[in-house]
Design a protein around this motif. Structure first.
Motif, short mmCIF file in Angstrom:
data_model
loop_
_atom_site.label_atom_id
_atom_site.label_comp_id
_atom_site.label_asym_id
_atom_site.label_seq_id
_atom_site.Cartn_x
_atom_site.Cartn_y
_atom_site.Cartn_z
N GLY A 47 0.78 -1.24 0.00
CA GLY A 47 0.00 0.00 0.00
C GLY A 47 0.81 1.28 0.00
N VAL A 48 2.12 1.21 -0.29
CA VAL A 48 2.95 2.43 -0.35
C VAL A 48 3.42 2.59 -1.79
CG1 VAL A 48 5.03 3.58 0.49
CG2 VAL A 48 3.70 2.12 2.03
N PHE A 49 3.10 3.75 -2.41
CA PHE A 49 3.41 3.96 -3.82
C PHE A 49 4.15 5.29 -4.00
CE2 PHE A 49 -0.57 1.56 -3.47
CZ PHE A 49 -0.20 0.38 -4.12
N GLY A 50 5.05 5.32 -4.96
CA GLY A 50 5.77 6.55 -5.27
C GLY A 50 7.14 6.60 -4.61
N ASN A 51 7.95 7.55 -5.08
CA ASN A 51 9.33 7.67 -4.61
C ASN A 51 9.47 8.51 -3.34
OD1 ASN A 51 10.44 6.14 -6.72
ND2 ASN A 51 10.47 7.94 -8.07
N HIS A 52 8.46 9.31 -3.00
CA HIS A 52 8.60 10.19 -1.85
C HIS A 52 8.39 9.41 -0.55
CE1 HIS A 52 4.24 10.08 -2.38
NE2 HIS A 52 4.11 10.52 -1.13
N PHE A 53 9.13 9.80 0.47
CA PHE A 53 9.02 9.15 1.77
C PHE A 53 7.86 9.76 2.55
CE2 PHE A 53 13.13 7.69 0.62
CZ PHE A 53 13.38 6.56 1.40
N ARG A 54 7.11 8.90 3.23
CA ARG A 54 6.01 9.36 4.05
C ARG A 54 5.95 8.48 5.30
NH1 ARG A 54 3.30 6.56 -0.10
NH2 ARG A 54 5.00 7.54 -1.26
N ARG A 55 5.28 9.01 6.33
CA ARG A 55 5.13 8.28 7.59
C ARG A 55 4.15 7.13 7.39
NH1 ARG A 55 5.17 11.19 13.34
NH2 ARG A 55 4.40 9.54 14.71
N VAL A 56 4.55 5.94 7.80
CA VAL A 56 3.76 4.73 7.60
C VAL A 56 3.66 3.98 8.92
CG1 VAL A 56 3.61 2.52 6.38
CG2 VAL A 56 4.49 4.55 5.20
N ALA A 57 2.45 3.55 9.27
CA ALA A 57 2.27 2.74 10.48
C ALA A 57 2.91 1.37 10.28
CB ALA A 57 0.78 2.59 10.79
N VAL A 58 3.58 0.89 11.32
CA VAL A 58 4.21 -0.44 11.28
C VAL A 58 3.34 -1.41 12.07
CG1 VAL A 58 6.22 -1.79 11.95
CG2 VAL A 58 6.52 0.52 11.03
N LYS A 59 2.75 -2.37 11.38
CA LYS A 59 1.87 -3.34 12.04
C LYS A 59 2.61 -4.61 12.45
CE LYS A 59 -2.13 -1.60 9.50
NZ LYS A 59 -3.24 -1.92 8.55
N ASP A 60 3.72 -4.88 11.78
CA ASP A 60 4.52 -6.06 12.10
C ASP A 60 5.37 -5.77 13.34
OD1 ASP A 60 6.22 -8.22 12.26
OD2 ASP A 60 6.94 -8.08 10.20
N GLU A 61 5.15 -6.51 14.43
CA GLU A 61 5.88 -6.29 15.68
C GLU A 61 7.39 -6.42 15.50
OE1 GLU A 61 4.80 -5.56 18.90
OE2 GLU A 61 2.88 -5.08 17.99
N ASN A 62 7.81 -7.20 14.52
CA ASN A 62 9.24 -7.42 14.31
C ASN A 62 9.93 -6.22 13.67
OD1 ASN A 62 9.51 -10.28 15.16
ND2 ASN A 62 8.05 -10.61 13.51
N ARG A 63 9.16 -5.30 13.08
CA ARG A 63 9.73 -4.15 12.39
C ARG A 63 9.75 -2.88 13.23
NH1 ARG A 63 13.10 -4.79 8.16
NH2 ARG A 63 12.31 -6.41 6.77
N ARG A 64 9.22 -2.92 14.43
CA ARG A 64 9.12 -1.70 15.22
C ARG A 64 10.48 -1.20 15.68
NH1 ARG A 64 3.64 -1.89 18.80
NH2 ARG A 64 4.62 -0.04 19.66
N GLY A 65 10.66 0.11 15.63
CA GLY A 65 11.88 0.71 16.16
C GLY A 65 13.11 0.46 15.30
N LEU A 66 14.26 0.91 15.82
CA LEU A 66 15.50 0.85 15.06
C LEU A 66 15.94 -0.57 14.74
CD1 LEU A 66 17.65 3.62 16.81
CD2 LEU A 66 16.73 3.67 14.49
N LEU A 67 15.58 -1.54 15.56
CA LEU A 67 16.01 -2.91 15.30
C LEU A 67 15.36 -3.51 14.06
CD1 LEU A 67 16.19 -4.44 18.89
CD2 LEU A 67 18.02 -3.45 17.51
N GLY A 68 14.36 -2.85 13.51
CA GLY A 68 13.74 -3.29 12.27
C GLY A 68 14.16 -2.47 11.07
N HIS A 69 15.06 -1.51 11.27
CA HIS A 69 15.51 -0.64 10.18
C HIS A 69 16.63 -1.29 9.38
CE1 HIS A 69 13.96 3.60 11.45
NE2 HIS A 69 13.10 2.65 11.77
N GLY A 70 16.55 -1.21 8.07
CA GLY A 70 17.61 -1.74 7.22
C GLY A 70 18.95 -1.09 7.48
N SER A 71 18.96 0.17 7.91
CA SER A 71 20.23 0.85 8.18
C SER A 71 21.01 0.13 9.28
CB SER A 71 19.97 2.30 8.59
OG SER A 71 19.13 2.36 9.73
N VAL A 72 20.34 -0.21 10.36
CA VAL A 72 21.00 -0.91 11.47
C VAL A 72 21.34 -2.34 11.08
CG1 VAL A 72 20.68 -1.77 13.83
CG2 VAL A 72 19.94 0.54 13.23
N LEU A 73 20.42 -3.00 10.37
CA LEU A 73 20.63 -4.40 10.02
C LEU A 73 21.75 -4.60 9.02
CD1 LEU A 73 16.85 -5.32 9.84
CD2 LEU A 73 18.47 -6.08 11.59
N THR A 74 21.94 -3.66 8.09
CA THR A 74 23.06 -3.77 7.15
C THR A 74 24.36 -3.30 7.78
OG1 THR A 74 22.48 -1.60 6.21
CG2 THR A 74 21.65 -3.54 5.08
#
Length: 257
Positions: A47-74
């Motif tokens: 449900g997210v379309f386009g190149n611009h960044f926008r605030r999105v609700a995170v429903k997956d408990e595993n993705r919440r906070g920095l520990l779910g961010h690709g920046s930290v994981l990579t």
């Protein structure tokens, strides 16, 4: 690139935490992030379309906070595989304020795929063999169980359920015996001691404010800063105010030429 998208996500996330004067706890527990279509597709969020960044609700408990961010994981993975050691060490240093000492010399590196003697085993089994040495066990016993909880994220932060064709065991425990399963379980275990995260953030902010590394005699002031911000649930503004009021900051000296 994907890496720049990771950076953009985390930069916007941190700006929102600061601008909204949220608790430092939201670094781990925020139920939103900032995505564009490419990054949302990478995370499996519809449900997210386009190149611009926008605030999105995170429903997956595993993705919440920095520990779910690709920046930290990579950041805490190698170019071709995950690293429970790097991920566990990052959490210990930046969340639990309990850095691990440098490894002793002459410790052999983990054999990579294709190397002579390397085995195609899931990362957990490879690490169990690697830390069999008594010289390795002490530190790895602290880092690895935390890193294993994040093994269901691959080296670039995509969710996965298997490694080398076998189901991933993402269970672990903290040094206090708290057991957990997967990223969501790790986050819940960490949130039971929000003061430890507050200490980690306070120490880094105070280091920046003083322009030097903290010394043993700064510890009482750091503890006082955290105690004084507990009632506000460790909001950023409260931490900054207490740092400005602290003895080390008030008594700091300018360098003389």
């Amino acid at each position: 690139s994907l890496r720049s998208a990771f950076e953009q996500e985390t930069n916007l996330f941190l700006k929102s935490i600061l601008s909204e004067d949220r608790s430092v706890v939201d670094l781990l527990d925020a139920d939103y992030t900032f995505l564009n279509e490419r990054l949302a597709r990478h995370y499996g969020i519809p449900g997210v379309f386009g190149n611009h960044f926008r605030r999105v609700a995170v429903k997956d408990e595993n993705r919440r906070g920095l520990l779910g961010h690709g920046s930290v994981l990579t950041l805490t993975a190698l170019a071709n595989r995950t690293s429970p050691v790097e991920r566990g060490q990052w959490v210990l240093e930046n969340i639990l304020n309990a850095p691990v000492p440098d490894p002793p010399p002459n410790i052999p590196a983990l054999k990579e795929k294709g190397e002579k003697g390397a085995q195609n085993l899931p990362m957990r089994q490879q690490m169990e063999a690697h830390r069999a040495s008594p010289a390795c066990m002490g530190c790895h016993a602290r880092m690895d169980p935390i890193g294993f909880a994040l093994e269901k994220f691959d080296a670039i932060g995509r969710w996965r359920d298997t490694d080398e064709g076998q189901p991933i065991d993402a269970s672990g425990q903290l040094l206090d015996g708290s057991k957990f399963e997967g990223p969501a379980g790790l986050r819940e275990a960490l949130l039971k001691r929000p003061d430890l995260l507050a200490y980690a953030v306070s120490e880094k902010l105070l280091t920046y404010a003083l322009g030097r590394q903290l010394e043993y005699y700064d510890a009482p002031a750091d503890r006082q800063i955290v105690r004084n911000t507990e009632a506000s649930k460790y909001r950023w503004s409260a931490l900054v105010l207490e740092i400005v009021k602290s003895v080390p900051f008030q008594m700091r000296r300018s360098r003389t030429s």
